[in-house]
Motif scaffolding. Structure first.
Motif, PDB file in Angstrom:
ATOM      1  N   THR A   1       0.850  -1.193   0.000  1.00  0.00           N
ATOM      2  CA  THR A   1       0.000   0.000   0.000  1.00  0.00           C
ATOM      3  C   THR A   1       0.883   1.239   0.000  1.00  0.00           C
ATOM      4  O   THR A   1       1.937   1.253   0.629  1.00  0.00           O
TER       5      THR A   1
ATOM      6  N   PRO B   1      -0.631   4.247   4.901  1.00  0.00           N
ATOM      7  CA  PRO B   1      -1.211   3.400   5.951  1.00  0.00           C
ATOM      8  C   PRO B   1      -2.708   3.199   5.711  1.00  0.00           C
ATOM      9  O   PRO B   1      -3.364   3.999   5.040  1.00  0.00           O
ATOM     10  N   ILE B   2      -3.230   2.142   6.279  1.00  0.00           N
ATOM     11  CA  ILE B   2      -4.576   1.679   5.944  1.00  0.00           C
ATOM     12  C   ILE B   2      -5.460   1.666   7.190  1.00  0.00           C
ATOM     13  O   ILE B   2      -4.994   1.365   8.285  1.00  0.00           O
ATOM     14  N   ASP B   3      -6.738   1.974   6.995  1.00  0.00           N
ATOM     15  CA  ASP B   3      -7.699   1.880   8.099  1.00  0.00           C
ATOM     16  C   ASP B   3      -8.219   0.441   8.185  1.00  0.00           C
ATOM     17  O   ASP B   3      -9.236   0.093   7.592  1.00  0.00           O
ATOM     18  N   ILE B   4      -7.487  -0.363   8.941  1.00  0.00           N
ATOM     19  CA  ILE B   4      -7.873  -1.775   9.017  1.00  0.00           C
ATOM     20  C   ILE B   4      -9.134  -1.992   9.848  1.00  0.00           C
ATOM     21  O   ILE B   4      -9.769  -3.029   9.747  1.00  0.00           O
ATOM     22  N   ASN B   5      -9.525  -0.991  10.645  1.00  0.00           N
ATOM     23  CA  ASN B   5     -10.748  -1.133  11.448  1.00  0.00           C
ATOM     24  C   ASN B   5     -11.970  -1.451  10.571  1.00  0.00           C
ATOM     25  O   ASN B   5     -12.927  -2.046  11.041  1.00  0.00           O
TER      26      ASN B   5
ATOM     27  N   LYS C   1     -13.263  -4.919  10.751  1.00  0.00           N
ATOM     28  CA  LYS C   1     -13.453  -5.562  12.058  1.00  0.00           C
ATOM     29  C   LYS C   1     -14.859  -6.116  12.293  1.00  0.00           C
ATOM     30  O   LYS C   1     -15.009  -7.260  12.732  1.00  0.00           O
TER      31      LYS C   1
ATOM     32  N   TRP D   1      -1.327 -11.320   3.461  1.00  0.00           N
ATOM     33  CA  TRP D   1      -0.357 -11.059   2.408  1.00  0.00           C
ATOM     34  C   TRP D   1       0.090 -12.364   1.768  1.00  0.00           C
ATOM     35  O   TRP D   1       0.344 -13.340   2.475  1.00  0.00           O
TER      36      TRP D   1
ATOM     37  N   THR E   1      -3.792  -2.743  19.413  1.00  0.00           N
ATOM     38  CA  THR E   1      -3.287  -3.126  18.092  1.00  0.00           C
ATOM     39  C   THR E   1      -2.238  -2.137  17.591  1.00  0.00           C
ATOM     40  O   THR E   1      -1.203  -2.530  17.054  1.00  0.00           O
TER      41      THR E   1
ATOM     42  N   ASP F   1      -9.700  -2.154  18.068  1.00  0.00           N
ATOM     43  CA  ASP F   1      -9.590  -1.137  17.020  1.00  0.00           C
ATOM     44  C   ASP F   1      -8.261  -0.389  17.120  1.00  0.00           C
ATOM     45  O   ASP F   1      -7.743  -0.198  18.218  1.00  0.00           O
ATOM     46  N   THR F   2      -7.747   0.063  15.975  1.00  0.00           N
ATOM     47  CA  THR F   2      -6.534   0.882  16.014  1.00  0.00           C
ATOM     48  C   THR F   2      -6.930   2.350  16.071  1.00  0.00           C
ATOM     49  O   THR F   2      -7.916   2.762  15.455  1.00  0.00           O
TER      50      THR F   2
ATOM     51  N   PRO G   1      -4.433   4.813  11.276  1.00  0.00           N
ATOM     52  CA  PRO G   1      -4.167   3.866  10.176  1.00  0.00           C
ATOM     53  C   PRO G   1      -2.836   3.148  10.407  1.00  0.00           C
ATOM     54  O   PRO G   1      -1.955   3.666  11.088  1.00  0.00           O
ATOM     55  N   ILE G   2      -2.714   2.005   9.807  1.00  0.00           N
ATOM     56  CA  ILE G   2      -1.621   1.081  10.112  1.00  0.00           C
ATOM     57  C   ILE G   2      -0.786   0.809   8.857  1.00  0.00           C
ATOM     58  O   ILE G   2      -1.334   0.725   7.761  1.00  0.00           O
ATOM     59  N   ASP G   3       0.511   0.639   9.051  1.00  0.00           N
ATOM     60  CA  ASP G   3       1.385   0.256   7.939  1.00  0.00           C
ATOM     61  C   ASP G   3       1.369  -1.271   7.793  1.00  0.00           C
ATOM     62  O   ASP G   3       2.203  -1.969   8.365  1.00  0.00           O
ATOM     63  N   ILE G   4       0.406  -1.755   7.017  1.00  0.00           N
ATOM     64  CA  ILE G   4       0.279  -3.210   6.894  1.00  0.00           C
ATOM     65  C   ILE G   4       1.396  -3.818   6.048  1.00  0.00           C
ATOM     66  O   ILE G   4       1.624  -5.023   6.106  1.00  0.00           O
TER      67      ILE G   4
END
Lengths: 335, 335
Positions: free
Chosen positions: A248, A251-255, A258, A266, B225, B247-248, B251-254
């Motif tokens: 990506t 960064p991604i909103d992984i929430n 959920k 991956w 997280t 929840d984070t 945003p996360i660096d996946i």
């Protein structure tokens, strides 16, 4: 031996973006075999490594690119029991080692398999990396049960991995395959690969809904993880799985995944070789399965373009085509 | 009937953060049963729903909180075949519906099970939500094979979910359990739950390494997280799996998980009920398994505090304790 590679990261149009040089012929040992390479193919990883791995530095020894390869075994290491000199094998290599863009290549025998006999070398050489990626994504990462009557959305259906994923899914599972494409040419290509439905990734949610699907059990993203994130979060079924092979940009909103207890996975085809995992031999087994599917005419090559001759000129042209993003199917370079 | 809930989101110290009110007694139908509630327990979701779901608005009907519950079946719907009036059941409820903080509760019979008979009501009522979360995380999300000799790191070992996850892992699998805690009291609690190793989450990577582990096959994060993301990325084994329930904040660096082909999975215990998934009955089956493990003395209750009496005062005190973040184990309110 003759080899082609680079010692500094350049744009492909620069004179020294790829260079030919003399390298030591490798020597087999333990699980490693030496292959006399017949042909290589292009994958996005070739151009990514060229562009990113030697920025503003000059490598002491030029790096030899090339992951997909096909060739004849020249010698085997002491621990190799399942191959012999003269066997024709194909493989997707190891990103941490020198590659197939050379006359000879050292490679771990546990990640190679006998090549198909029913198709040509250039048709065969485009298969390993994409097939391993698609197979690992579906069966080792998403853990798909071939007997399930479920749905898979392949975002980027006309690319190398998307094309072979569609074929493997249709030939070995009960999955309904929805592939994405946006141009007439790529839509036709996806249908040729066996996709049950082709939808447009430029309006993904609506396009999938209009094809008759409210939600999707498995999403395999081989196009762009960041751009399609919100659409994937909307489309994925509760307890569904999303697998991606593309970094990506942000960064991604992984929430967003959920509430539905979604799995994000991956797939990186080099993981097993890079970390020398206990199950590294699985890659040889998967490739043997691909050979078998090809020789039963269940899977066809995704070759669309061949360059003839081991030359910097041909490799540069192949890199340029790959970087254009316009390639449909795959490119081979036959030495 | 008497019920306790809220119609606006307030801090717990505000007078009307929780209120008692009269509500209609529910009526059973189809798969739904009516339970005369004996006791409820606290989970972080109770306070989260109270604080977040009616910000700056006033609900027409106050919302009844409470997810964990235990009680006696008062009546059953027409499609219920596996329970009868008078059965004592326990359950973790459905976040989209009214909860257990009331004299009577309507609940889908496919997410309840007969309660354990070897422990008290307050000991039993603290188990469903945490047990379902831990069980689903390990077996339905991470798909752990109980016979594997692998490692699991439970980040937040002393909390409700961490405590029961440790017990389930030790009692039903061959996993080596490494739980995290940072205080003397919580470290002791984790050991009491059966953890093989207790490490400090304030210096997670070093602490895990010092305990003798270079990498971890499964990580179950029930703490934070976002804060632990980089440590998890470093510790997780190639092809390993990370499951989180929190929840984070950002945003996360996946991408950090990509080279190792890592799986990241959300576990949200309400997914099955919220989306009425085809496998909703699985929650009843898991709870029945928990009852069996408790009645065989393989799992012990994580109860650490009981409030006696169905009163706003007691529920407020229980919410306050939960919000303090200092609670070890779980809190029950017995009516």
């Amino acid at each position: 031996m003759r080899a082609i590679g680079f010692n500094t990261s350049y744009e492909i149009d620069e004179e020294n973006s790829l260079i030919e040089f003399k390298a030591e012929k490798p020597i087999s040992s333990e699980f490693d075999i030496v292959v006399k390479v017949i042909a290589a193919s292009m994958n996005p990883v070739d151009t990514k490594v060229r562009v990113n791995s030697a920025k503003d530095i000059i490598l002491d020894d030029p790096k030899i690119l090339g992951y997909d390869g096909i060739g004849v075994i020249e010698s085997i290491g002491s621990k190799v029991t399942n191959f012999k000199q003269g066997d024709k094998v194909f493989y997707a290599g190891d990103v941490t080692k020198n590659g197939s863009n050379a006359q000879f290549q050292l490679i771990d025998s546990r990640i190679v398999a006998l090549a198909p006999t029913s198709i040509s070398d250039e048709e065969a050489v485009v298969l390993p990396l994409t097939s391993l990626t698609a197979w690992e994504a579906m069966f080792d990462r998403m853990n798909i049960d071939p007997s399930e009557n479920k749905t898979i959305l392949i975002i980027g259906g006309a690319g190398g991995v998307g094309s072979i994923a569609t074929q493997i899914a249709k030939q070995t599972t009960n999955l309904t395959v929805i592939a994405t494409a946006s141009r007439e040419e790529t839509t036709k290509w996806c249908k040729d690969m066996g996709a049950d439905h082709v939808v447009n990734h430029r309006d993904l949610v609506n396009s999938v809904n209009e094809a008759g699907f409210e939600s999707i059990d498995y999403i395999f993203n081989v196009a762009n993880t960041f751009i399609h994130w919100d659409s994937m979060a909307e489309l994925i079924a509760p307890q569904g799985k999303i697998c991606s092979i593309v970094d990506t940009e942000e960064p991604i909103d992984i929430n967003k995944l959920k509430a539905k207890s979604v799995t994000f996975i991956w797939e990186f085809m080099f993981t097993r070789a890079m970390f020398n995992t206990k199950d590294i031999q699985k890659q040889s087994d998967i490739l043997a399965e691909i050979t078998s599917l090809v020789d039963q005419s269940k899977i066809k090559s995704t070759l669309s373009k061949t360059f003839n001759g081991f030359s910097v000129e041909n490799f540069k042209a192949a890199h340029k085509l790959s970087e254009s993003g316009k390639a449909v199917g795959k490119t081979a370079i036959i030495f």
